[in-house]
Design a protein around this motif. Structure first.
Motif, PDB file in Angstrom:
ATOM      1  N   UNK A 199       0.910  -1.194  -0.052  1.00 12.82           N
ATOM      2  CA  UNK A 199      -0.072  -0.032  -0.161  1.00 12.82           C
ATOM      3  C   UNK A 199       0.745   1.284   0.017  1.00 12.82           C
ATOM      4  N   UNK A 200       0.331   2.410  -0.505  1.00 10.96           N
ATOM      5  CA  UNK A 200       1.090   3.611  -0.583  1.00 10.96           C
ATOM      6  C   UNK A 200       0.338   4.412   0.523  1.00 10.96           C
ATOM      7  N   UNK A 201      -0.723   3.939   1.193  1.00  8.99           N
ATOM      8  CA  UNK A 201      -1.251   4.798   2.169  1.00  8.99           C
ATOM      9  C   UNK A 201      -0.961   4.375   3.697  1.00  8.99           C
ATOM     10  N   UNK A 202      -1.264   5.503   4.567  1.00  8.93           N
ATOM     11  CA  UNK A 202      -0.705   5.018   6.066  1.00  8.93           C
ATOM     12  C   UNK A 202      -1.743   4.162   6.344  1.00  8.93           C
ATOM     13  N   UNK A 203      -1.464   3.518   7.646  1.00  6.67           N
ATOM     14  CA  UNK A 203      -2.173   2.510   8.297  1.00  6.67           C
ATOM     15  C   UNK A 203      -3.594   2.849   8.577  1.00  6.67           C
ATOM     16  N   UNK A 204      -3.754   4.014   8.987  1.00  8.53           N
ATOM     17  CA  UNK A 204      -5.038   4.611   9.396  1.00  8.53           C
ATOM     18  C   UNK A 204      -5.907   5.171   8.320  1.00  8.53           C
ATOM     19  N   UNK A 205      -5.330   4.887   6.965  1.00 10.66           N
ATOM     20  CA  UNK A 205      -6.038   5.659   5.755  1.00 10.66           C
ATOM     21  C   UNK A 205      -7.435   5.077   5.510  1.00 10.66           C
ATOM     22  N   UNK A 206      -8.400   5.554   5.259  1.00 10.44           N
ATOM     23  CA  UNK A 206      -9.670   4.778   4.997  1.00 10.44           C
ATOM     24  C   UNK A 206     -10.063   5.120   3.342  1.00 10.44           C
ATOM     25  N   UNK A 207     -10.380   4.275   2.716  1.00  8.38           N
ATOM     26  CA  UNK A 207     -10.604   4.268   1.231  1.00  8.38           C
ATOM     27  C   UNK A 207     -12.076   3.851   1.109  1.00  8.38           C
ATOM     28  N   UNK A 208     -12.998   4.643   0.976  1.00  4.47           N
ATOM     29  CA  UNK A 208     -14.494   4.189   0.803  1.00  4.47           C
ATOM     30  C   UNK A 208     -14.635   3.397  -0.730  1.00  4.47           C
ATOM     31  N   UNK A 209     -15.400   2.526  -0.753  1.00  5.87           N
ATOM     32  CA  UNK A 209     -15.693   1.715  -2.118  1.00  5.87           C
ATOM     33  C   UNK A 209     -17.054   1.947  -2.219  1.00  5.87           C
ATOM     34  N   UNK A 210     -17.706   1.531  -3.262  1.00  7.75           N
ATOM     35  CA  UNK A 210     -19.277   1.527  -3.422  1.00  7.75           C
ATOM     36  C   UNK A 210     -19.592   0.302  -2.719  1.00  7.75           C
ATOM     37  N   UNK A 211     -20.934   0.304  -1.689  1.00  9.55           N
ATOM     38  CA  UNK A 211     -21.299  -0.687  -1.101  1.00  9.55           C
ATOM     39  C   UNK A 211     -22.276  -1.712  -2.082  1.00  9.55           C
TER      40      UNK A 211
END
Length: 491
Positions: free
Chosen positions: A79-91
């Motif tokens: 991952x290129x994101x920090x461990x606390x990052x949140x990536x919303x995706x369509x549910x």
């Protein structure tokens, strides 16, 4: 005599200038010793050689974001994101736009010749007999990267067409093997891109089996109303964002039309001004920055993004007192450094643009830029891919389930392969795009193997899952209908 912050005294007899390596040793990068008049001792030079006061080796480490190093399996980073990052995706599941069910006339055609069985009906009969083989085929799926695997820009990689023909039913069972397209490409509506791909590949590509880097970002429309969308040709990315459900979409041209001085080196044409949507941006707040695609104007886009990142809660022409707490979020659709195109050497992609922004932000504020990166190799993209594969399985075979054996075929070890490896998929690396190396990539090795092209990868995977004797071509003469053998009552 004028004084300068870095002023030095010019020596009367300057030493020869050599390249200085990072460890201080001297190699090359010297001023040419031969003067224009042909002399070799340098005594007739008119130029004065002034030694550099700084190392000739660029040192960008002070400005490099700690998360911008290439993901490596050796470092266990996918991952290129920090461990606390949140990536919303369509549910919700995407609604199907296609149908694999063909209506038939139950009453027949009285007085008319019998309709000859089509390939689909014949294939159904064969599949009804070979139950075990069909079960294996339905427990198998492929995820294809596009650029560098199936195409180079708008140019077909010939083996790509044949690979898709096999998966679309040109095999001994006549069965369609589920496959999706998982690309870090972007900048167009999914429908427009799939129509373009269908023409290039000479194979059907449906929107329901297609994921661009910004496709999962449609979920962000539930969180932000007013956003600026960056990248892509013309106003296509505005169209994409509006189709995704964003209510108020701004693009850089709107801001330049409002105040041309914000981009002092930009030549703004009358046509661009006429198609833009200027307004009083110093009286409104932009809630988020969405980089959907590659920038077509680095200077303008970077300037506007930096202005917004340093502003008070997204209000242009302001400078935040606290650059962290008052900073608006920024999202990138993917993080690839390079992208294969028609050019023989891969071109810079959105990852290079992001790293430039990170370095500028850190140099101006002294802190790392918090940002979120979608696309491969992010976990969110692969979770979304699972949903798409399951839905496509239902579309093809009426069974909404995720096959156990998924093969990712890609050309970029740092995105396609590391992401697939970390997600537990089988990974195949091809030599037709970014990777053109040897036996395997050292940092992110493909766990199933390296292949010259996508066709070889598909064939190897089918032999492993279906058996070495599995024929990758449909043959009308092997059908029971043509040999008076007992057939299924499926017709």
């Amino acid at each position: 005599m004028p004084t300068f912050e870095d002023s030095i005294e010019v020596p009367i007899s300057p030493p020869a200038l050599d390249k200085v390596t990072s460890n201080g040793s001297h190699h090359g990068l010297s001023i040419p010793a031969e003067a224009h008049d042909g002399s070799h001792d340098g005594s007739h030079h008119d130029a004065i050689e002034v030694p550099s006061t700084r190392s000739v080796i660029s040192d960008a480490s002070a400005y490099m974001h700690t998360l911008s190093l290439s993901p490596s399996m050796k470092e266990r980073r996918g991952s290129r994101n920090s461990s606390r990052a949140s990536l919303p995706i369509p549910r919700s599941k995407r609604k199907s736009r296609l149908s694999s069910v063909v209506a038939t006339d139950k009453n027949g055609r009285p007085g008319m010749p019998r309709i000859q069985p089509t390939r689909d009906i014949l294939a159904s009969q064969v599949q009804d007999i070979h139950v075990d083989e069909v079960k294996k085929a339905k427990n198998l799926a492929f995820a294809f990267d596009i650029d560098g695997v199936l195409v180079h820009g708008d140019r077909l990689i010939p083996e790509g067409q044949r690979a898709l023909e096999i998966l679309n039913g040109d095999n001994e069972l006549g069965i369609k093997i589920p496959h999706i397209f998982l690309t870090n490409g972007s900048g167009k509506l999914e429908l427009a891109r799939t129509q373009q791909l269908s023409k290039i590949l000479h194979q059907p590509v449906a929107t329901d089996q297609f994921i661009q880097s910004h496709t999962p970002m449609r979920a962000l429309a539930e969180y932000f109303r007013t956003v600026i969308v960056v990248g892509g040709e013309g106003y296509r990315c505005r169209e994409v964002a509006e189709e995704y459900g964003f209510k108020d979409v701004v693009v850089p041209n709107d801001i330049v039309a409002w105040d041309p001085s914000i981009a002092p080196y930009r030549v703004f044409t009358p046509e661009e001004r006429a198609t833009s949507r200027p307004r009083d941006f110093d009286r409104m707040n932009i809630e988020a920055i969405l980089v959907f695609s590659d920038s077509r104007d680095y200077a303008t886009d970077m300037q506007i993004i930096m202005d917004l990142l340093r502003s008070e809660n997204g209000r242009l022409k302001t400078i935040a007192k606290d650059p962290v707490s008052q900073r608006i979020p920024i999202y990138f659709s993917q993080g690839d450094m390079l992208c294969p195109t028609e050019h023989p050497i891969p071109r810079m992609s959105q990852g290079a643009f992001r790293i430039g922004l990170e370095a500028m932000y850190k140099s101006l504020t002294g802190v790392d830029l918090e940002r979120v990166v979608y696309g491969k190799p992010e976990l969110a993209t692969y979770k979304y891919a699972d949903e798409v594969i399951s839905s496509w399985m239902e579309e093809l075979h009426g069974e909404e389930k995720l096959p156990e054996n998924v093969y990712m075929i890609g050309d970029n070890p740092a995105s396609d392969i590391v992401g697939g490896n970390m997600y537990g998929w089988n990974t195949c690396l091809v030599r037709t795009g970014v990777f053109q190396g040897g036996e395997n990539d050292e940092e992110n090795p493909a766990n199933f193997g390296v292949f010259d092209n996508v066709l070889r990868a598909v064939q190897a995977a089918l032999r492993k899952e279906m058996g070495d004797d599995f024929k990758m071509e449909w043959d009308d003469h092997m059908n029971p209908v043509l040999h008076d053998q007992p057939i299924s009552a499926i017709v």
